[in-house]
Design a protein around this motif. Structure first.
Motif, short mmCIF file in Angstrom:
data_model
loop_
_atom_site.label_atom_id
_atom_site.label_comp_id
_atom_site.label_asym_id
_atom_site.label_seq_id
_atom_site.Cartn_x
_atom_site.Cartn_y
_atom_site.Cartn_z
N THR A 158 0.84 -1.20 0.00
CA THR A 158 0.00 0.00 0.00
C THR A 158 0.87 1.24 0.00
OG1 THR A 158 -0.17 -0.08 2.41
CG2 THR A 158 -1.96 -1.08 1.17
N THR A 192 0.67 5.13 1.18
CA THR A 192 -0.13 5.92 2.11
C THR A 192 0.45 7.30 2.31
OG1 THR A 192 1.10 5.07 4.02
CG2 THR A 192 -0.91 3.87 3.41
N LYS A 251 -4.84 6.37 0.66
CA LYS A 251 -4.29 5.02 0.51
C LYS A 251 -4.60 4.47 -0.87
CE LYS A 251 -4.90 0.40 2.49
NZ LYS A 251 -5.61 -0.35 3.54
#
Length: 146
Positions: free
Chosen positions: A117, A119, A140
């Motif tokens: 991910t 972020t 995100k």
């Protein structure tokens, strides 16, 4: 009427043409170079504020550029943190930074297969004499490298 000299010229000419055809047929085919299968050119995916919650699929070698825009209003700056990858072995950050106006950017290079991910978080920075709400807005994106 054919003369003796014309007969002598015709025979070697005919023999030469036949020999050339024989050589052309008997010659081995020219070797073809071995070409590896072509891989599509690396791509660059650009993500912005609006891509929050999105998933992207990448190939190893691709780049992801994140451009987050901050906002300033009534003595408050809503500023982004510099984007991070949860798994730096999958997506390696090659550049990144923040601007005084609250924006942030980063570039990531897809190194190997995996899912990670990206972020960042937007928070408020007040001017002197101002008060910010204590709200943090997350951003995100899920990235899969195949």
């Amino acid at each position: 009427m054919k003369t003796e000299s014309s007969k002598r010229l015709a025979l070697p000419l005919a023999w030469g043409l036949g020999a050339a055809a024989l050589v052309a047929v008997a010659a081995p085919a020219a070797a073809q170079p071995h070409l590896a299968p072509a891989r599509a050119a690396a791509k660059r995916v650009v993500l912005t504020n609006a891509d929050d919650g999105r998933s992207v699929v990448l190939a190893a070698g691709d780049d992801v550029e994140v451009r987050l825009t901050g906002a300033r209003s009534q003595g408050l700056t809503h500023a982004w943190s510099v984007p991070q990858a949860k798994d730096a072995d999958t997506l390696r950050r090659t550049a990144g930074g923040a601007s005084p106006g609250g924006g942030a950017h980063a570039v990531f290079h897809a190194e190997k297969q995996g899912v990670t991910t990206l972020t960042a978080a937007r928070s408020c920075r007040p001017d002197p004499g101002r008060v910010c709400p204590t709200v943090v807005v997350p951003w995100k994106v899920t990235a899969e490298v195949r």
